[in-house]
Write a protein that holds these residues in place. Sequence first.
Motif, PDB file in Angstrom:
ATOM      1  N   PRO A  59       0.802  -1.236   0.000  1.00 18.82           N
ATOM      2  CA  PRO A  59       0.000   0.000   0.000  1.00 18.82           C
ATOM      3  C   PRO A  59       0.828   1.275   0.000  1.00 18.82           C
ATOM      4  N   GLU A  60       2.013   1.261   0.574  1.00 16.08           N
ATOM      5  CA  GLU A  60       2.750   2.523   0.703  1.00 16.08           C
ATOM      6  C   GLU A  60       3.686   2.786  -0.462  1.00 16.08           C
ATOM      7  N   ILE A  61       4.303   1.733  -0.989  1.00 13.57           N
ATOM      8  CA  ILE A  61       5.337   1.951  -2.010  1.00 13.57           C
ATOM      9  C   ILE A  61       4.943   1.313  -3.331  1.00 13.57           C
ATOM     10  N   ALA A  62       4.183   0.210  -3.287  1.00 20.05           N
ATOM     11  CA  ALA A  62       3.645  -0.423  -4.487  1.00 20.05           C
ATOM     12  C   ALA A  62       4.735  -0.935  -5.421  1.00 20.05           C
ATOM     13  N   ILE A  63       5.807  -1.499  -4.883  1.00 19.00           N
ATOM     14  CA  ILE A  63       6.709  -2.270  -5.722  1.00 19.00           C
ATOM     15  C   ILE A  63       6.794  -3.666  -5.128  1.00 19.00           C
ATOM     16  N   PRO A  64       6.965  -4.684  -5.985  1.00 17.23           N
ATOM     17  CA  PRO A  64       6.888  -6.054  -5.463  1.00 17.23           C
ATOM     18  C   PRO A  64       8.096  -6.489  -4.645  1.00 17.23           C
ATOM     19  N   ASN A  65       9.286  -5.985  -4.947  1.00 16.70           N
ATOM     20  CA  ASN A  65      10.464  -6.477  -4.231  1.00 16.70           C
ATOM     21  C   ASN A  65      10.584  -5.771  -2.886  1.00 16.70           C
ATOM     22  N   ILE A  66      10.233  -6.482  -1.808  1.00 17.06           N
ATOM     23  CA  ILE A  66      10.222  -5.858  -0.482  1.00 17.06           C
ATOM     24  C   ILE A  66      11.623  -5.430  -0.072  1.00 17.06           C
ATOM     25  N   VAL A  67      12.628  -6.230  -0.488  1.00 21.10           N
ATOM     26  CA  VAL A  67      13.993  -5.906  -0.076  1.00 21.10           C
ATOM     27  C   VAL A  67      14.408  -4.551  -0.650  1.00 21.10           C
ATOM     28  N   THR A  68      14.092  -4.317  -1.937  1.00 20.54           N
ATOM     29  CA  THR A  68      14.419  -3.016  -2.528  1.00 20.54           C
ATOM     30  C   THR A  68      13.664  -1.897  -1.824  1.00 20.54           C
ATOM     31  N   ALA A  69      12.388  -2.159  -1.499  1.00 19.95           N
ATOM     32  CA  ALA A  69      11.589  -1.122  -0.848  1.00 19.95           C
ATOM     33  C   ALA A  69      12.190  -0.745   0.500  1.00 19.95           C
ATOM     34  N   VAL A  70      12.578  -1.765   1.282  1.00 22.56           N
ATOM     35  CA  VAL A  70      13.141  -1.472   2.598  1.00 22.56           C
ATOM     36  C   VAL A  70      14.499  -0.789   2.440  1.00 22.56           C
ATOM     37  N   LEU A  71      15.294  -1.299   1.503  1.00 21.84           N
ATOM     38  CA  LEU A  71      16.649  -0.776   1.318  1.00 21.84           C
ATOM     39  C   LEU A  71      16.627   0.682   0.893  1.00 21.84           C
ATOM     40  N   ALA A  72      15.761   0.992  -0.088  1.00 23.31           N
ATOM     41  CA  ALA A  72      15.836   2.316  -0.703  1.00 23.31           C
ATOM     42  C   ALA A  72      14.931   3.324  -0.021  1.00 23.31           C
ATOM     43  N   SER A  73      13.820   2.853   0.569  1.00 25.99           N
ATOM     44  CA  SER A  73      12.863   3.821   1.082  1.00 25.99           C
ATOM     45  C   SER A  73      12.797   3.837   2.602  1.00 25.99           C
ATOM     46  N   TYR A  74      12.426   2.694   3.211  1.00 30.08           N
ATOM     47  CA  TYR A  74      12.277   2.695   4.666  1.00 30.08           C
ATOM     48  C   TYR A  74      13.606   2.940   5.365  1.00 30.08           C
ATOM     49  N   ALA A  96      -0.284 -12.161   9.166  1.00 31.55           N
ATOM     50  CA  ALA A  96       0.193 -11.006   8.423  1.00 31.55           C
ATOM     51  C   ALA A  96      -0.804 -10.542   7.381  1.00 31.55           C
ATOM     52  N   GLY A  97      -1.835 -11.333   7.081  1.00 32.30           N
ATOM     53  CA  GLY A  97      -2.835 -10.900   6.128  1.00 32.30           C
ATOM     54  C   GLY A  97      -2.360 -10.933   4.691  1.00 32.30           C
ATOM     55  N   MET A  98      -1.378 -11.745   4.389  1.00 38.64           N
ATOM     56  CA  MET A  98      -0.906 -11.874   3.023  1.00 38.64           C
ATOM     57  C   MET A  98      -1.326 -13.241   2.497  1.00 38.64           C
ATOM     58  N   ALA A  99      -1.443 -13.334   1.157  1.00 41.94           N
ATOM     59  CA  ALA A  99      -1.862 -14.596   0.557  1.00 41.94           C
ATOM     60  C   ALA A  99      -0.738 -15.627   0.605  1.00 41.94           C
ATOM     61  N   ASN A 100       0.521 -15.159   0.551  1.00 41.54           N
ATOM     62  CA  ASN A 100       1.657 -16.077   0.554  1.00 41.54           C
ATOM     63  C   ASN A 100       2.515 -15.819   1.784  1.00 41.54           C
ATOM     64  N   VAL A 101       3.343 -16.795   2.116  1.00 45.42           N
ATOM     65  CA  VAL A 101       4.258 -16.642   3.241  1.00 45.42           C
ATOM     66  C   VAL A 101       5.606 -16.191   2.684  1.00 45.42           C
ATOM     67  N   TYR A 102       6.131 -15.090   3.228  1.00 48.77           N
ATOM     68  CA  TYR A 102       7.429 -14.579   2.779  1.00 48.77           C
ATOM     69  C   TYR A 102       8.411 -14.665   3.937  1.00 48.77           C
ATOM     70  N   SER A 103       9.669 -14.912   3.587  1.00 46.31           N
ATOM     71  CA  SER A 103      10.677 -14.884   4.656  1.00 46.31           C
ATOM     72  C   SER A 103      10.933 -13.434   5.052  1.00 46.31           C
ATOM     73  N   ASN A 104      11.536 -13.257   6.209  1.00 43.90           N
ATOM     74  CA  ASN A 104      11.697 -11.936   6.819  1.00 43.90           C
ATOM     75  C   ASN A 104      12.664 -11.085   5.986  1.00 43.90           C
ATOM     76  N   PRO A 105      12.205  -9.945   5.427  1.00 45.51           N
ATOM     77  CA  PRO A 105      13.082  -9.186   4.535  1.00 45.51           C
ATOM     78  C   PRO A 105      14.142  -8.352   5.250  1.00 45.51           C
ATOM     79  N   LEU A 106      13.936  -8.057   6.526  1.00 41.44           N
ATOM     80  CA  LEU A 106      14.829  -7.100   7.195  1.00 41.44           C
ATOM     81  C   LEU A 106      16.272  -7.608   7.293  1.00 41.44           C
ATOM     82  N   PRO A 107      16.517  -8.859   7.760  1.00 39.70           N
ATOM     83  CA  PRO A 107      17.901  -9.346   7.781  1.00 39.70           C
ATOM     84  C   PRO A 107      18.523  -9.361   6.389  1.00 39.70           C
TER      85      PRO A 107
END
Lengths: 150, 206, 183
Positions: B141-156, C111-122
């Motif tokens: 909802p906030e960034i609308a790109i599929p790659n979460i890693v890029t979103a966290v890396l570049a934005s958050y 988490a309210g997502m359709a798929n399970v994703y591994s933790n992106p933060l690490p």
Amino acid sequence: MKGDHHVILRVVAKALIPIIALYGFYVHFHGEYSPGGGFQAGVILAVCVILYSLIFGIAPTMRAITPGFARFIAGLGFIIYVGVGFWALAMGGNFLDYDALFREEPGGHLGQHTGIIVIEIGVLFAVAGSMVTIFYAFAGRVSEIRDEDW
Amino acid sequence: MTGFEGATLAIDLLNITLLTILFVVAIAIARLRSLFAIVMLSGIYSLVSATWFVALDAVDVAFTEAAVGAGISTALFLGAMVLTSRTAKAEKGAARIVPLLVVIATGAILIYATIDLPGFGDPTSPANTGVGVEFIERTYPEIAIPNIVTAVLASYRGFDTLGEVGVVFAAGLAVSLLLGFGERSLGASVREEDRLNALKKDEEKS
Amino acid sequence: MLEFILERGNYWAIIGLMMIGLYIAFASTNLIKRLIGLGLFQTSIILFYISLSRIDGGTAPILFGKDYKKDKGHGDGDGYGDAGEHAGDAAEHGAHAADAAYGAAKAYGEAGMANVYSNPLPHVLMLTAIVVGVATLAVGLAIIVRIREAYGTVEADEIRAMDLEVAIAEAAADAEQRKAGAA
């Protein structure tokens, strides 16, 4: 270096290096949709330069991409990144707050997308330039070791 | 997405195989004395660990490790090796026993600490709840790109990444200050050669 | 008991690799080999973080399927009627709800997502750690090259012996000078 000792290597590398560079740009611009991004693409582009210098010699590489240019690119990348931060400040947001870039209504994503693309270009420039600079510093050093030491 | 017993078994076997290869490579690095072989094996170590990252679902990290660890690091090590030495001295006597004891003690303490750790792949572990879930939920909802890693890396975590880029830039600067583009480096001689060639051409013209 | 061991076997193997790296960094006198040992140690730590971030049955943290499809209507521009509104809602009110829920740690199933994703933060942290690692490695190698030029060797014990020799010679010269001054 004598004769066409490395002829196969040279021919293959000549065909491969542009493809590697293209792949680097693909990784960069596809970084939002698939694995990749500025860091990886920067390293891949630097690897292109390093591969060229390993096969065709360091001197022609330094003529094509001068050390000064590599340092300039590295600095430019960092400045681009910081510039996005100040752009957001100038538009009334916080430092690096991409939502403020175009003063959008909540729910608009143009600012986020633009911000991410621009800072990724900054990362690409900085990483590629720094890696090439580091490699030039090592490769340009005159070796003091004799061949018997091998 | 769960429920393939066969798949988990395959992943377990993959984990065991890759960890065994990593162990073999690491012990070979510890025992070898030829620096060229050591540098090449460290590249292999990076490549195998990149493969393991893919098995652990960390595709971005795997990509980076393959490009940086196996590519740039190896090239840098080779460059430094050419400028320094080809073989390492064999360590002998006390220089081998004392570190071994220290390392065994440290390893025992760390293994004792793992007893309290959550199990491998536990979805309810403290590391995998909280902010990580927030990133997964909010990225669309906030960034609308599929790659979460890029979103966290570049934005958050954009400010963090700015620091990383600064570190890389500073490292490039530090290396060129240490090794220099001065009179000893090839950069100066290439420039000098070009200048002489240009002079020669001018003379031929006139 | 067996399950306990199987769940932690990964960590123990990674700690073993870490200790091999530490041993190389401690035991070898060659500075380049030491840096390689440190590199092994660093890679093992990255392995440890990444193995902590794995979720059973999860996949790489790239949104796909239902999690990303709802974005399509919004992206087209004409779908602003409901999809765009929904996204705006999520940004405004959803953020509120998420803030409230943040206090209570949520597990992945909720988490309210359709798929399970591994933790992106690490992943993000380790990705930048790798790049910074190679940058610091380059600085270390540059310092080793300068050491080689100054001392003619990269073996730590030989360098220490040389330093000791110089220090003793300097101390002797100092003592002589002082004696001459006193006389």
